[in-house]
Enzyme design. Sequence first.
Site, short mmCIF file in Angstrom:
data_model
loop_
_atom_site.label_atom_id
_atom_site.label_comp_id
_atom_site.label_asym_id
_atom_site.label_seq_id
_atom_site.Cartn_x
_atom_site.Cartn_y
_atom_site.Cartn_z
N PHE A 113 4.32 -62.62 62.41
CA PHE A 113 3.20 -63.07 61.59
C PHE A 113 3.73 -63.95 60.48
CE2 PHE A 113 -1.38 -61.78 61.13
CZ PHE A 113 -1.63 -61.55 62.46
N GLN A 229 -8.13 -67.07 49.47
CA GLN A 229 -7.32 -67.52 50.61
C GLN A 229 -8.12 -68.34 51.62
OE1 GLN A 229 -5.41 -64.64 53.66
NE2 GLN A 229 -3.75 -65.63 52.54
N HIS A 231 -7.68 -69.55 55.35
CA HIS A 231 -6.88 -69.25 56.55
C HIS A 231 -6.67 -70.55 57.31
CE1 HIS A 231 -5.76 -67.58 60.43
NE2 HIS A 231 -5.71 -66.38 59.91
N LEU A 241 -12.90 -67.20 62.92
CA LEU A 241 -11.44 -67.07 62.82
C LEU A 241 -10.75 -67.09 64.18
CD1 LEU A 241 -9.08 -66.33 60.79
CD2 LEU A 241 -9.29 -64.04 61.73
N GLU A 244 -4.13 -65.32 63.32
CA GLU A 244 -2.75 -65.78 63.13
C GLU A 244 -1.85 -65.25 64.25
OE1 GLU A 244 -1.51 -65.96 59.02
OE2 GLU A 244 0.27 -64.82 59.51
N ARG A 275 0.24 -68.53 54.51
CA ARG A 275 -1.05 -69.19 54.79
C ARG A 275 -1.37 -70.32 53.82
NH1 ARG A 275 -4.68 -63.90 56.48
NH2 ARG A 275 -3.72 -63.71 58.52
N HIS A 342 -11.27 -67.20 53.78
CA HIS A 342 -10.98 -66.00 54.57
C HIS A 342 -10.87 -64.72 53.77
CE1 HIS A 342 -9.42 -63.63 57.84
NE2 HIS A 342 -8.27 -63.42 57.25
N ARG A 377 -2.02 -63.74 50.09
CA ARG A 377 -1.77 -62.56 50.90
C ARG A 377 -1.10 -62.94 52.22
NH1 ARG A 377 -4.42 -60.21 55.31
NH2 ARG A 377 -6.35 -61.39 55.13
C1 LIG Z 1 -12.32 -62.15 60.91
C2 LIG Z 1 -11.31 -61.39 60.08
C3 LIG Z 1 -10.09 -61.01 60.64
C4 LIG Z 1 -9.16 -60.31 59.87
N1 LIG Z 1 -7.97 -59.94 60.44
C5 LIG Z 1 -7.08 -59.21 59.72
C6 LIG Z 1 -5.88 -58.74 60.31
O1 LIG Z 1 -5.62 -58.92 61.50
N2 LIG Z 1 -5.01 -58.05 59.55
C7 LIG Z 1 -5.26 -57.81 58.22
O2 LIG Z 1 -4.43 -57.16 57.58
N3 LIG Z 1 -6.41 -58.23 57.64
C8 LIG Z 1 -7.32 -58.92 58.36
N4 LIG Z 1 -8.48 -59.33 57.77
C9 LIG Z 1 -8.79 -58.88 56.40
C10 LIG Z 1 -9.25 -57.44 56.45
O3 LIG Z 1 -9.93 -57.19 57.65
C11 LIG Z 1 -10.19 -57.08 55.30
O4 LIG Z 1 -9.65 -57.49 54.08
C12 LIG Z 1 -10.39 -55.57 55.26
O5 LIG Z 1 -10.79 -55.09 56.52
C13 LIG Z 1 -11.42 -55.18 54.21
O6 LIG Z 1 -11.67 -53.80 54.35
P1 LIG Z 1 -12.50 -53.03 53.27
O7 LIG Z 1 -12.54 -51.61 53.72
O8 LIG Z 1 -11.99 -53.33 51.94
O9 LIG Z 1 -13.98 -53.68 53.36
P2 LIG Z 1 -14.99 -53.91 54.55
O10 LIG Z 1 -14.44 -53.60 55.88
O11 LIG Z 1 -15.54 -55.28 54.34
O12 LIG Z 1 -16.12 -52.84 54.27
C14 LIG Z 1 -16.99 -52.93 53.16
C15 LIG Z 1 -17.96 -51.78 53.20
O13 LIG Z 1 -18.73 -51.77 52.02
C16 LIG Z 1 -20.08 -51.58 52.34
N5 LIG Z 1 -20.88 -52.17 51.27
C17 LIG Z 1 -20.74 -53.38 50.68
N6 LIG Z 1 -21.67 -53.57 49.74
C18 LIG Z 1 -22.42 -52.44 49.72
C19 LIG Z 1 -23.56 -52.03 48.98
N7 LIG Z 1 -24.14 -52.81 48.07
N8 LIG Z 1 -24.08 -50.80 49.24
C20 LIG Z 1 -23.54 -49.99 50.19
N9 LIG Z 1 -22.47 -50.35 50.92
C21 LIG Z 1 -21.92 -51.55 50.69
C22 LIG Z 1 -20.26 -52.22 53.69
O14 LIG Z 1 -21.37 -51.71 54.36
C23 LIG Z 1 -18.94 -51.83 54.36
O15 LIG Z 1 -19.04 -50.55 54.91
C24 LIG Z 1 -9.44 -60.01 58.53
C25 LIG Z 1 -10.65 -60.38 57.98
C26 LIG Z 1 -11.57 -61.08 58.73
C27 LIG Z 1 -12.86 -61.50 58.08
#
Ligand SMILES: Cc1cc2nc3c(=O)[nH]c(=O)nc-3n(C[C@H](O)[C@H](O)[C@H](O)COP(=O)(O)OP(=O)(O)OC[C@H]3O[C@@H](n4cnc5c(N)ncnc54)[C@H](O)[C@@H]3O)c2cc1C
Length: 565
Positions: A113, A229, A231, A241, A244, A275, A342, A377
Site C-alpha cells: 500500500f 485527503q 485519493h 473509489l 489503492e 496519497r 476521500h 493519512r
Molecule cells: C469508498 C471508501 C473506501 C475506503 N477504504 C479504506 C480502506 O481500504 N482502508 C482504510 O483503512 N480505510 C478506508 N476508508 C476509510 C474508512 O473506511 C473510514 O474512515 C472508516 O470506515 C470510518 O469509520 P467510522 O466508524 O469512523 O465511521 P462510519 O463507518 O462512517 O460510520 C458512521 C456511523 O455514524 C452514524 N451517524 C452519523 N451521523 C449520525 C447521526 N446524526 N445520528 C445517528 N447516527 C449517525 C452512521 O449511521 C454510521 O453508523 C475508505 C473509505 C471510503 C469512503
Amino acid sequence: MPEHDVLIIGAGLAGQRAALAAVQAKASVAILSKVHPVRSHSVAAAGGINAAISIDDDWRSHAYDTVKGSDYLGDQDAIEVMCSEAPKEVMHLEHIGVTFHRNERGELDLRAFGGASMKRTAYVADITGQAILHVLYEQLLKHHAQLDRYEEWFVTSLLQDDGGCCCGAIARDIRTGRMEAFAAKSVILACGGAGQVYRPTTNALIVTGDGIAQAYRLGAPLMDMEMVQYHPTTLVENGLLITEGARGEGAILLNSEGERFMERYAPNKLELASRDVVSRAEQTEILEGRGVGADKAGIYLDITKVPRKRTLEALREIVNIGRDFAGVDITREPIMIRPGQHYMMGGVKTDVNGATPIDGLYAAGEVACVSVHGGNRLGANSLLDTLIFGRRAGEHAAARGSSMPMPKTPSHARVLEDVARIDEVLAREKGGGRRVSEIKQELGDTMNRHVAVYRDEAGLTEARSVVQRLRQEARSAYVDDRGTVFNQDVLGALELDYMLDCAEAIVAAAIERKESRGAQFRTDHPQRDDEKWLKHIDITRGQDGPQISYSEVTITQWQPEERRY
Ligand SMILES: Cc1cc2nc3c(=O)[nH]c(=O)nc-3n(C[C@H](O)[C@H](O)[C@H](O)COP(=O)(O)OP(=O)(O)OC[C@H]3O[C@@H](n4cnc5c(N)ncnc54)[C@H](O)[C@@H]3O)c2cc1C
C-alpha cells in the site's frame, strides 16, 4: 427515558468496536445509528488494514512510515499506540471470524500500500470493511442483555449538564418521527467523517459531519481540519473509489503521452508514494495539459499490468465498479481516474483514549482527530484507527461509568427545543428560498474548486464568502416532505447545517496555515515551514464563527526531515 453507562453514536467500525469493548467491560451500552449499522460507510472500505504482522516487519517501521506520511504533523505518541497495538487487533479480528486472505503457506497474506516501506496490509479481497463490519455486528448480537440498539435513529444534538459534562443526546426515531432524550454517563461519538461537504466524493451520502458539528456546538475543539485527503484514483465520471489495492497489486498511472509520470515525482515509490504526493502529481499533469479524456481532466490507471486471474480474485469489486459505472473492463483496458475527496484527517480533538476536553464526551474513528494521520493519512491506516481508538474509547468510557452515578436527567425542555428546530424547517414556505439539495451542491462544488489539491489565498477567501452566503440561504431552505414517517428530507436540512459548520472550519484552518504540508498545498506558500507551522490548528466555535488556537505536535523519536518517496 433510556439510561446507559455508555451511549455510542454511530455504528460503523469505530462505534461497533467501542460497543464490543464496553460490553466486555460490563457496561450497559446503547448504540445508535442513523442507518442500519452494516450500511455505515465503513462497509465500503476496500483495500485493507495495516499491521506489522510479518516476521520481518516491526511496528516501529509502521510508525515511522505513518509519521513520514503525516508530513510530521501526526502526534508520535498516538502513532506509537496505534502501530504497536495493530498486530494484536488484527489477530483478534481473525480470531473472531474475519476471513482475511491467506497465502499458499496458509499465513495471512499482505499486500503493498502507499507510503509503506513493506507489504503490511491485511485484506479480504477488496471488501475488507464489509467483512470486518459484519463480524463485529454478529459478535455484538451475543451481548443483547447489555446492549440496546437503536437502528435508524438520528441524533440531533448532544446534551450537557450544568457542570458542562456531556450526559446524553437527543435523537429522532426516523421510522416514526418521535424524539427522545437518552441519558448516559459517557457518550462516544463515532459518527464518521464529512466527505459530503465536497462534490464529488468517494464517501456515502450519509457522511455529513454530524458528529463533528455537534461536538463543535458543545464547545469541543476541532483539530487539523484543513487536512482533507484527495485519493489519487476516483472515477472521472462520478468520483467512485478505485481502491489503492489496485496500485498495491501492480497497476500503474499514465498520462496522455503514455508516460509513467510518477517516475519524475517519486522515483523510488512511484505509484505507491503517499496519497498527497500522487494526487498532486496527477493534478499537475492535468493542469499542464497532459491529462486524458475529452476535456483532458483524467489520468489512466492501467490495471491490465496485474495478472487477470489475480484481479478477478483480489480486486473483484473494482472489476464490477469499472464495468457498471465506467463501462470499462479493467482487466483488458486502462480506466480514467482523477484525484477526488476521500477522507478527513481532522476532526474532534481527542487524547489516545478517545477523550475530548469535554468531560464525558469521547470520539473515535473518522469523526475524531487523535492525531495519528496529521497532514496525510496512509491508505489502510483508517480502519486501524477506527478499531484501536474505538476499543480504547469503549474501555475508558466503561471504566469512567463504573465509579459514578447516572448524571441528572436532561430536561424535557431540551427535547422540545430540537422538536421546535425541526418544526421550523417543516414550516418553511415552499419556494420561499432555495432547495436544500441546491445549496448542498453549490457547497460541494465550491469546496472542490477552491479547497482541493492546490489552494491559494484568493480561492480560499472566495470559498469562505460562499460558505457564509450559503449559511444565510440555508436558514430559509425548504423541504418537500412534511411527514413524520421516514422523513429523510427534513434530516437532509439538519445535515446541511452540520456540513456548513464543517466547511467553515476547514476553510478557516486552510486560510490560517500559510505553508504547504501534507494535503494542504498552498501555491502562494509552496514550502513546508517547520519553524512557524509545525503545530496543529485547533478550532473552537466563537460568537462570530471559528476561533483559532494552536497546539503542539508531539514528537517522540522521529525528527522532521525532508520527505522523499
Ligand atoms: C469508498 C471508501 C473506501 C475506503 N477504504 C479504506 C480502506 O481500504 N482502508 C482504510 O483503512 N480505510 C478506508 N476508508 C476509510 C474508512 O473506511 C473510514 O474512515 C472508516 O470506515 C470510518 O469509520 P467510522 O466508524 O469512523 O465511521 P462510519 O463507518 O462512517 O460510520 C458512521 C456511523 O455514524 C452514524 N451517524 C452519523 N451521523 C449520525 C447521526 N446524526 N445520528 C445517528 N447516527 C449517525 C452512521 O449511521 C454510521 O453508523 C475508505 C473509505 C471510503 C469512503
